[in-house]
Design a protein around this motif. Sequence first.
Motif, short mmCIF file in Angstrom:
data_model
loop_
_atom_site.label_atom_id
_atom_site.label_comp_id
_atom_site.label_asym_id
_atom_site.label_seq_id
_atom_site.Cartn_x
_atom_site.Cartn_y
_atom_site.Cartn_z
N ILE A 265 0.84 -1.20 0.00
CA ILE A 265 0.00 0.00 0.00
C ILE A 265 0.87 1.25 0.00
O ILE A 265 0.59 2.24 -0.69
CB ILE A 265 -0.96 0.02 1.22
CG1 ILE A 265 -1.71 -1.32 1.31
CG2 ILE A 265 -1.96 1.16 1.09
CD1 ILE A 265 -2.54 -1.47 2.57
N LEU B 218 13.29 -2.07 4.14
CA LEU B 218 13.52 -3.07 3.08
C LEU B 218 13.55 -4.49 3.66
O LEU B 218 14.54 -5.21 3.52
CB LEU B 218 14.78 -2.76 2.27
CG LEU B 218 14.77 -1.41 1.54
CD1 LEU B 218 16.05 -1.23 0.71
CD2 LEU B 218 13.54 -1.24 0.66
N ALA C 121 9.28 -8.03 2.66
CA ALA C 121 8.03 -7.60 2.02
C ALA C 121 8.21 -6.40 1.11
O ALA C 121 7.27 -6.00 0.42
CB ALA C 121 6.99 -7.28 3.10
N ILE D 138 12.11 2.20 11.54
CA ILE D 138 11.34 3.14 12.37
C ILE D 138 11.55 2.90 13.87
O ILE D 138 11.28 3.77 14.68
CB ILE D 138 9.81 3.12 12.06
CG1 ILE D 138 9.21 1.72 12.28
CG2 ILE D 138 9.53 3.64 10.67
CD1 ILE D 138 7.68 1.74 12.34
N PHE E 206 2.96 3.81 7.38
CA PHE E 206 2.51 2.51 6.84
C PHE E 206 3.41 1.38 7.33
O PHE E 206 3.04 0.22 7.25
CB PHE E 206 2.64 2.49 5.30
CG PHE E 206 1.63 3.28 4.55
CD1 PHE E 206 0.44 2.71 4.14
CD2 PHE E 206 1.88 4.60 4.21
CE1 PHE E 206 -0.50 3.42 3.41
CE2 PHE E 206 0.95 5.33 3.48
CZ PHE E 206 -0.23 4.75 3.08
N ALA F 235 5.14 -1.59 8.74
CA ALA F 235 4.64 -2.61 9.68
C ALA F 235 5.06 -3.98 9.20
O ALA F 235 5.34 -4.19 8.03
CB ALA F 235 3.11 -2.55 9.75
N SER G 48 3.18 -7.17 8.47
CA SER G 48 1.76 -7.14 8.12
C SER G 48 1.12 -8.51 7.89
O SER G 48 -0.07 -8.57 7.59
CB SER G 48 1.59 -6.29 6.86
OG SER G 48 2.17 -6.96 5.76
N THR H 67 -5.81 -0.89 10.71
CA THR H 67 -6.56 -1.94 10.01
C THR H 67 -7.88 -2.25 10.74
O THR H 67 -7.98 -2.06 11.97
CB THR H 67 -5.70 -3.23 9.95
OG1 THR H 67 -6.53 -4.35 9.67
CG2 THR H 67 -5.00 -3.52 11.28
N LYS I 203 -1.14 -3.92 16.14
CA LYS I 203 -1.70 -2.73 15.48
C LYS I 203 -2.64 -1.98 16.44
O LYS I 203 -2.66 -0.75 16.46
CB LYS I 203 -2.47 -3.13 14.20
CG LYS I 203 -1.61 -3.68 13.08
CD LYS I 203 -0.64 -2.68 12.48
CE LYS I 203 -1.30 -1.57 11.71
NZ LYS I 203 -0.31 -0.68 11.05
N ASN J 279 -9.48 -5.10 3.99
CA ASN J 279 -8.44 -5.77 3.17
C ASN J 279 -8.27 -5.07 1.83
O ASN J 279 -9.26 -4.81 1.15
CB ASN J 279 -8.87 -7.21 2.89
CG ASN J 279 -8.55 -8.13 4.03
OD1 ASN J 279 -8.69 -7.76 5.19
ND2 ASN J 279 -8.13 -9.33 3.71
N HIS K 111 -7.99 3.21 -1.11
CA HIS K 111 -7.36 3.43 0.20
C HIS K 111 -6.47 4.69 0.12
O HIS K 111 -6.48 5.54 1.01
CB HIS K 111 -6.54 2.19 0.59
CG HIS K 111 -6.07 2.17 2.01
ND1 HIS K 111 -5.32 1.15 2.52
CD2 HIS K 111 -6.19 3.06 3.02
CE1 HIS K 111 -5.04 1.40 3.80
NE2 HIS K 111 -5.55 2.55 4.12
P1 NAD Z 1 3.60 -4.66 3.42
O1 NAD Z 1 4.04 -5.79 4.27
O2 NAD Z 1 3.40 -4.90 1.95
O3 NAD Z 1 4.64 -3.46 3.54
C1 NAD Z 1 5.20 -3.07 4.75
C2 NAD Z 1 6.44 -2.24 4.46
O4 NAD Z 1 6.97 -1.78 5.71
C3 NAD Z 1 7.56 -3.03 3.77
O5 NAD Z 1 8.08 -2.30 2.68
C4 NAD Z 1 8.60 -3.20 4.87
O6 NAD Z 1 9.94 -3.26 4.37
C5 NAD Z 1 8.38 -1.95 5.70
N1 NAD Z 1 8.85 -2.13 7.08
C6 NAD Z 1 8.66 -3.20 7.89
N2 NAD Z 1 9.26 -3.01 9.07
C7 NAD Z 1 9.84 -1.77 9.01
C8 NAD Z 1 10.60 -1.00 9.93
N3 NAD Z 1 10.86 -1.47 11.14
N4 NAD Z 1 11.02 0.23 9.55
C9 NAD Z 1 10.74 0.70 8.31
N5 NAD Z 1 10.05 0.01 7.38
C10 NAD Z 1 9.59 -1.21 7.74
O7 NAD Z 1 2.30 -4.10 4.09
P2 NAD Z 1 0.99 -3.45 3.43
O8 NAD Z 1 0.03 -4.52 3.11
O9 NAD Z 1 1.40 -2.49 2.39
O10 NAD Z 1 0.41 -2.66 4.70
C11 NAD Z 1 0.85 -1.34 4.98
C12 NAD Z 1 0.13 -0.83 6.21
O11 NAD Z 1 -1.28 -0.86 6.00
C13 NAD Z 1 0.40 -1.67 7.46
O12 NAD Z 1 0.53 -0.80 8.54
C14 NAD Z 1 -0.87 -2.52 7.59
O13 NAD Z 1 -1.10 -2.84 8.94
C15 NAD Z 1 -1.91 -1.59 7.04
N6 NAD Z 1 -3.08 -2.24 6.43
C16 NAD Z 1 -2.93 -3.19 5.46
C17 NAD Z 1 -4.06 -3.75 4.86
C18 NAD Z 1 -3.93 -4.76 3.74
O14 NAD Z 1 -4.93 -5.31 3.29
N7 NAD Z 1 -2.73 -5.04 3.23
C19 NAD Z 1 -5.33 -3.36 5.27
C20 NAD Z 1 -5.45 -2.39 6.26
C21 NAD Z 1 -4.32 -1.83 6.82
#
Ligand code: NAD
Length: 326
Positions: free
Chosen positions: A13, A36, A39, A61, A82, A84, A86, A126, A158, A183, A226
């Motif tokens: 996202i 990096l 994911a 972070i 963002f 996390a 995930s 989420t 979260k 989602n 989103h």
């Molecule tokens: P993702 O796993 O695709 O991407 C997460 C990114 O965060 C990755 O690029 C990763 O390298 C980076 N990351 C992880 N730990 C890190 C750290 N300690 N410091 C810096 N960067 C770090 O996740 P996503 O699906 O894109 O979700 C992004 C956000 O949206 C998350 O917070 C998730 O909880 C929230 N969210 C996701 C969904 C969904 O359907 N995917 C729905 C609602 C909310």
Amino acid sequence: MKKILITGGAGFIGSNFVRHMVKKYKDYMIVNLDKLTYAANLNSLNDIVNYPNYKFVEGDIADREFIFNLFEEEKFNIIVNFAAESHVDRSVEDPGIFITTNVVGTQVLLDASKEYEVERYHQVSTDEVYGDLPLDRSDLFFTEDTPLNPSSPYSASKASADFLVSAYNRTFGLPTTISRCSNNYGPYHFPEKLIPLIISRASKNQFIPVYGDGQNIRDWLHVYDHCSAIDLIIHKGKVGEVYNIGGHNEKTNIEVVKTILKDLNKPESLIMYVKDRPGHDLRYAIDASKLENELGWKAEYNFETGIEQTIKWYLDNKDWWQNIKL
Ligand code: NAD
């Protein structure tokens, strides 16, 4: 010129949101900070990497010294978090990193945002923080007032972060907003997640694992919707508020699998039911009327057209996902 820090911008996202912001706001400087992890994929941003209003920084972070130095150097106006861990299944196997990144990482960002007096801190959360709804009560939806009741280590981390964000608003007056989204699906989704997993496995004629009886319900939102919602909330959302984001596209998991197989012209015999995930949430369903009524947001994609375009995107962009090791 506003300077916006987007964390986790190399993920699914986050990368879509970085592109949205870089292209739409030429007068903003967008700084993408990402650790990096497995994911992340910087190739998701190949098309905008040379834009003058975009910059990438590698970092964690949860690394307090690094984050404070970065804030000191960059003097950000807005933070959108963002970043996390995930994946729910990974949180069941190994919860520790979920606490470090999702909870401690959020606290570090909040501390730095407070110290450097940012105009807005936005937490991307989420609908999973609300727990789940029964399958036989289609009249029930999560609202912003639904008590948090997370089921998995992921959603618990979260929810903890959300509580911290609200506490920093109440205790320190930090100008925060939180969004809780259902989602997501769309381009650049890491192929361990349900929809890209089905597309990638089915296109290679591999079996499709489906948890339990496949009757669990998820509410699907296109990632572009989103992004438009978060854009609106960081600019127009009221400080201290929570906004739910969802598109009323509730589908059982098995319906999603069958829709994709049909679109790809693949047989349902590829479906393989596997042992259910422990603590598997039954139904998620979001009431997004606050965002719609107060800020005028509306989802543009319905699931049927959105999923068709997404399948086409995966078939047209095999280079992006085929070499990713799961
Ligand atoms: P993702 O796993 O695709 O991407 C997460 C990114 O965060 C990755 O690029 C990763 O390298 C980076 N990351 C992880 N730990 C890190 C750290 N300690 N410091 C810096 N960067 C770090 O996740 P996503 O699906 O894109 O979700 C992004 C956000 O949206 C998350 O917070 C998730 O909880 C929230 N969210 C996701 C969904 C969904 O359907 N995917 C729905 C609602 C909310």
